[in-house]
Design an enzyme around this catalytic site. Sequence first.
Site, PDB file in Angstrom:
ATOM      1  NE  ARG A  97      16.694  -3.109  19.213  1.00 22.68           N
ATOM      2  CZ  ARG A  97      17.627  -2.411  19.880  1.00 22.68           C
ATOM      3  NH1 ARG A  97      18.336  -1.475  19.269  1.00 22.68           N
ATOM      4  NH2 ARG A  97      17.819  -2.620  21.161  1.00 22.68           N
ATOM      5  CG  HIS A 136       5.529   8.009   6.415  1.00 23.24           C
ATOM      6  ND1 HIS A 136       4.580   7.783   7.397  1.00 23.24           N
ATOM      7  CD2 HIS A 136       5.787   6.793   5.872  1.00 23.24           C
ATOM      8  CE1 HIS A 136       4.318   6.478   7.450  1.00 23.24           C
ATOM      9  NE2 HIS A 136       5.047   5.858   6.536  1.00 23.24           N
ATOM     10  CG  ASP A 144      -0.237  -0.102   2.532  1.00 22.97           C
ATOM     11  OD1 ASP A 144       0.698  -0.924   2.639  1.00 22.97           O
ATOM     12  OD2 ASP A 144      -0.590   0.644   3.466  1.00 22.97           O
ATOM     13  CD  GLU A 170       3.058  -0.905   7.775  1.00 21.28           C
ATOM     14  OE1 GLU A 170       3.136  -1.020   9.009  1.00 21.28           O
ATOM     15  OE2 GLU A 170       3.222   0.189   7.203  1.00 21.28           O
ATOM     16  CD  GLU A 171       2.591   3.444   5.670  1.00 17.74           C
ATOM     17  OE1 GLU A 171       2.472   3.864   6.839  1.00 17.74           O
ATOM     18  OE2 GLU A 171       3.678   3.376   5.082  1.00 17.74           O
TER      19      GLU A 171
HETATM   20 ZN   LIG Z   1       5.217   3.889   6.334  1.00 17.35          ZN
HETATM   21 ZN   LIG Z   2       6.531   1.227   5.393  1.00 14.89          ZN
END
Ligand SMILES: [Zn+2]
Ligand SMILES: [Zn+2]
Length: 387
Positions: free
Chosen positions: A178, A358, A81, A138-139
């Site tokens: 990590r 972003h 997305d 996902e966002e």
């Molecule tokens: Zn993002």
């Molecule tokens: Zn992302």
Amino acid sequence: MPVKNRFAELQDEITAWRRDMHENPEILFETHRTSALVAEKLRAFGCDEVATGIGRTGVVGVIKGKTDSKGKVIGLRADMDALPIHEQTGLDYASKTPGAMHACGHDGHTAMLLGAAKYLSETRNFDGTVVVIFQPAEEGGGGGKEMCDDGMMERFGIQEVYGMHNWPGRPVGSFAIRPGAFFAATDQFDITFEGKGGHAAKPHETVDTTVMAAQAILALQTIASRNADPIDQVVVSATSFETSSKAFNVIPQRVQIKGTVRTMSKDMRDLAERRIKDICAGVAATYGGTAEVTYHRGYPVMVNHEEQTEFAAKVAASVSGGCDEAPLVMGGEDFAFMLEERPGAYILVGNGNTAMVHHPEYNFNDEAIPAGCSWWAEIVEQRMPAA
Ligand SMILES: [Zn+2]
Ligand SMILES: [Zn+2]
């Protein structure tokens, strides 16, 4: 072992897929064109099974190795997305959709996983099964959760999952990871203070909600400074302050505050929620009003599993000569839901010196493709070596 030669050959083709997706961004679950394109390519590559409509617009491809002596199944996940941002890159393949943009590089993630799927379908040089997972939303939409809720892990017998995100500011194609908590839990709060509105020249006849809300915003900062153990991480940000009055001479009946909480552990998350409620109730009572707090839990903390993280780092080092320890990220990532269901690891791949994700001038760096694809392929070939 450096990047795989096959991906140097495929780079132009994968780049063309990436730029086509970049030009046609789709938000949240509306990834109809992208999902169709992904499914069509997976079929063309000769995947053994291609399933669509998982988690609404998610797509899954199954690739079987030359042998399957141990019944191992690994899931590799990319997000598809875009974001509701108006692109300002000036690229010749910039978004054709005003107000939508691939500003997080999910176009690159999808293209790289498609590249890996093409290679793995061609070679099948492993003992087991690969499940390539392409998720929407996902966002902020929790598309990863929806795919899990749809029974994806059970249906395809996935035993381990791996994910990757490009990272601006890191050298192109370099890796960082990590173990343990990696990306933050992302929650939202919505607080409404109710008092008694009235004439701004007669404050004694009102219960002033603006004073309450202002005190509360300052007091919320003491969650990080006075309640949390200094070695733990917590962010409490009030980001919106709205009163029920637009006039300069009216004390508003109601004030609404909104904001976000980022934490790296369940204990800290519980503490933040509890303290926000207590502080607001206390402040409201002090000034004679009331507070209603809605606390909405979003993505959980994304926790990398120890063993898979070590393995993922080893694979990264085999691809690009090393793997750094990544810092904690206070942003959220909905791969967290998949890592709650199965052991696995999430890695960062360097995007070079670009604008941050972003940002309206951000762009995925196509030079990261050979390293990213190689990592995917090596995860499979090293975890499930050909018998
Ligand atoms: Zn993002
Ligand atoms: Zn992302």
